[in-house]
Design a protein around this motif. Sequence first.
Motif, PDB file in Angstrom:
ATOM      1  N   PHE A 145       0.804  -1.224   0.000  1.00  0.00           N
ATOM      2  CA  PHE A 145       0.000   0.000   0.000  1.00  0.00           C
ATOM      3  C   PHE A 145       0.833   1.269   0.000  1.00  0.00           C
ATOM      4  CE2 PHE A 145      -2.919  -3.119   2.013  1.00  0.00           C
ATOM      5  CZ  PHE A 145      -3.894  -3.075   1.032  1.00  0.00           C
ATOM      6  N   ASN A 146       2.150   1.109   0.114  1.00  0.00           N
ATOM      7  CA  ASN A 146       3.037   2.272   0.108  1.00  0.00           C
ATOM      8  C   ASN A 146       2.713   3.245   1.246  1.00  0.00           C
ATOM      9  OD1 ASN A 146       5.232   3.550  -0.899  1.00  0.00           O
ATOM     10  ND2 ASN A 146       4.106   4.735  -2.427  1.00  0.00           N
ATOM     11  N   THR A 147       2.377   2.704   2.402  1.00  0.00           N
ATOM     12  CA  THR A 147       2.075   3.540   3.556  1.00  0.00           C
ATOM     13  C   THR A 147       3.338   3.706   4.398  1.00  0.00           C
ATOM     14  OG1 THR A 147       1.245   1.483   4.491  1.00  0.00           O
ATOM     15  CG2 THR A 147      -0.388   3.107   3.833  1.00  0.00           C
ATOM     16  N   ARG A 148       3.733   4.961   4.642  1.00  0.00           N
ATOM     17  CA  ARG A 148       5.000   5.169   5.355  1.00  0.00           C
ATOM     18  C   ARG A 148       4.903   4.771   6.816  1.00  0.00           C
ATOM     19  NH1 ARG A 148       2.422  10.004   4.559  1.00  0.00           N
ATOM     20  NH2 ARG A 148       2.633  11.617   6.149  1.00  0.00           N
ATOM     21  N   LEU A 149       3.700   4.841   7.380  1.00  0.00           N
ATOM     22  CA  LEU A 149       3.547   4.456   8.786  1.00  0.00           C
ATOM     23  C   LEU A 149       3.882   2.977   9.006  1.00  0.00           C
ATOM     24  CD1 LEU A 149       2.702   5.091  11.688  1.00  0.00           C
ATOM     25  CD2 LEU A 149       0.334   4.711  11.023  1.00  0.00           C
ATOM     26  N   SER A 150       3.548   2.134   8.033  1.00  0.00           N
ATOM     27  CA  SER A 150       3.832   0.698   8.157  1.00  0.00           C
ATOM     28  C   SER A 150       5.323   0.449   8.395  1.00  0.00           C
ATOM     29  CB  SER A 150       3.413  -0.047   6.892  1.00  0.00           C
ATOM     30  OG  SER A 150       2.098   0.271   6.565  1.00  0.00           O
ATOM     31  N   PHE A 151       6.159   1.165   7.645  1.00  0.00           N
ATOM     32  CA  PHE A 151       7.607   0.982   7.795  1.00  0.00           C
ATOM     33  C   PHE A 151       8.090   1.518   9.135  1.00  0.00           C
ATOM     34  CE2 PHE A 151       7.097   1.212   3.097  1.00  0.00           C
ATOM     35  CZ  PHE A 151       7.517  -0.076   2.808  1.00  0.00           C
ATOM     36  N   MET A 152       7.469   2.580   9.599  1.00  0.00           N
ATOM     37  CA  MET A 152       7.848   3.112  10.915  1.00  0.00           C
ATOM     38  C   MET A 152       7.487   2.109  12.010  1.00  0.00           C
ATOM     39  SD  MET A 152       6.732   7.094  10.674  1.00  0.00           S
ATOM     40  CE  MET A 152       6.429   7.790   9.064  1.00  0.00           C
ATOM     41  N   MET A 153       6.338   1.455  11.869  1.00  0.00           N
ATOM     42  CA  MET A 153       5.934   0.423  12.831  1.00  0.00           C
ATOM     43  C   MET A 153       6.975  -0.693  12.866  1.00  0.00           C
ATOM     44  SD  MET A 153       3.212   0.997  14.511  1.00  0.00           S
ATOM     45  CE  MET A 153       2.574  -0.558  15.074  1.00  0.00           C
ATOM     46  N   SER A 154       7.358  -1.117  11.676  1.00  0.00           N
ATOM     47  CA  SER A 154       8.331  -2.190  11.573  1.00  0.00           C
ATOM     48  C   SER A 154       9.655  -1.812  12.246  1.00  0.00           C
ATOM     49  CB  SER A 154       8.514  -2.516  10.095  1.00  0.00           C
ATOM     50  OG  SER A 154       9.645  -3.278   9.916  1.00  0.00           O
ATOM     51  N   ALA A 213      15.728   2.931   2.467  1.00  0.00           N
ATOM     52  CA  ALA A 213      16.003   2.120   3.663  1.00  0.00           C
ATOM     53  C   ALA A 213      14.778   1.277   4.018  1.00  0.00           C
ATOM     54  CB  ALA A 213      16.370   3.033   4.829  1.00  0.00           C
ATOM     55  N   ASP A 214      13.586   1.888   3.896  1.00  0.00           N
ATOM     56  CA  ASP A 214      12.340   1.162   4.176  1.00  0.00           C
ATOM     57  C   ASP A 214      12.248  -0.097   3.318  1.00  0.00           C
ATOM     58  OD1 ASP A 214      11.469   3.016   5.962  1.00  0.00           O
ATOM     59  OD2 ASP A 214      10.092   4.032   4.594  1.00  0.00           O
ATOM     60  N   ARG A 215      12.510   0.092   2.019  1.00  0.00           N
ATOM     61  CA  ARG A 215      12.311  -1.012   1.076  1.00  0.00           C
ATOM     62  C   ARG A 215      13.384  -2.084   1.209  1.00  0.00           C
ATOM     63  NH1 ARG A 215       8.222  -0.380  -2.294  1.00  0.00           N
ATOM     64  NH2 ARG A 215       7.034   1.399  -1.569  1.00  0.00           N
ATOM     65  N   ALA A 216      14.621  -1.639   1.403  1.00  0.00           N
ATOM     66  CA  ALA A 216      15.703  -2.621   1.572  1.00  0.00           C
ATOM     67  C   ALA A 216      15.470  -3.419   2.848  1.00  0.00           C
ATOM     68  CB  ALA A 216      17.044  -1.904   1.622  1.00  0.00           C
ATOM     69  N   GLY A 217      15.103  -2.725   3.917  1.00  0.00           N
ATOM     70  CA  GLY A 217      14.822  -3.396   5.184  1.00  0.00           C
ATOM     71  C   GLY A 217      13.672  -4.370   5.050  1.00  0.00           C
ATOM     72  N   ALA A 218      12.646  -3.952   4.295  1.00  0.00           N
ATOM     73  CA  ALA A 218      11.459  -4.790   4.126  1.00  0.00           C
ATOM     74  C   ALA A 218      11.810  -6.119   3.464  1.00  0.00           C
ATOM     75  CB  ALA A 218      10.406  -4.051   3.313  1.00  0.00           C
TER      76      ALA A 218
END
Lengths: 65, 262
Positions: free
Chosen positions: B100-109, B171-176
């Motif tokens: 969904f490309n939601t930035r909050l999701s990555f912050m949660m992670s 960083a979000d995507r690589a981490g994911a």
Amino acid sequence: MNWASWGDFWNMGGYGLYVWGSYAVTLVCVFAEVVSVRRQFSGQMVRLLRVRRATVRGAGNETET
Amino acid sequence: MNSSVKAVSDKLSAAPGGINWFKYASPQTFYPLAGRLIPLFAWPALLLFAVGLYVSFFVAPTDATQGDSYRIIFIHVPAAWMSMIIYLAMAFWCALGMIFNTRLSFMMSQALAPTGAIWTFLALWTGALWGKPTWGAWWVWDARLTSELILLFLYLGYMALVAAMDDPRRADRAGAVVAIVGAINVPIIYFSVKWWNTLHQGASVSMTSAPKMASIMLMGMLIMALAAWAYSIAVVLVRVRAIMLERERNTDWVAQMLENRP
């Protein structure tokens, strides 16, 4: 009650080192994490408020001149 | 938000009696909600830890075969559970963020990772302290222990990768990718005691069979597990709020929030 005395309690049936070693390290980790997240949060807050004060002051100076 | 996500979001909010979940996917609505939730988890966590510790040491009797060394499991089992659950939660948020490309999701992670890493370390540490008197060894390279150690490295690798990259979106995507691929390790940990002949014992509690331990010991363990859940949620919510402030510092909602502060 499992323990006849405090000495008995700390001794843990001869396993004191292992049992207390587990609980002590857990307690230290939990305590350290709580302190660290709270500092992380308040640190961000303080920084933001400082930046905001600086920009408000900056904007005020501009209108004066 | 892209158009397809917008369509899904509209559909969800249009559903009769439905809650618009996407509303809470935006940082400006989640930030105050998280703030209100923190005490609702922190105080129960403290209470449950107190009750759990009391049961662990004063109510639960000495074990007939292991003596008092078994009291380590009141920490060990909840820590091991949390280490796996938090990793799955992390992978879940990463997947959601990717879709969904939601930035909050990555912050949660990113907020979950340090707590998960700490629980993993504690599971290994308490395991070693239990293993020494029980097995005669601090550590053995059996499948359960090794896969749990890999979990610790996955957490640390994820955190190091995210921290090392300057561009937060990259960083979000690589981490994911690390988080999602690494999730395969969680079922390996869980089933390792079945799939391989491990020194580590099988599951003490499972969905399919009666617990293999006395009910008061089980009770203590479950109270400690609930405490660990409540604690983890509280701590992660504080951390995610700090991450939100840092990453959203130039947005209008943060400016507005600071404005409204007394």
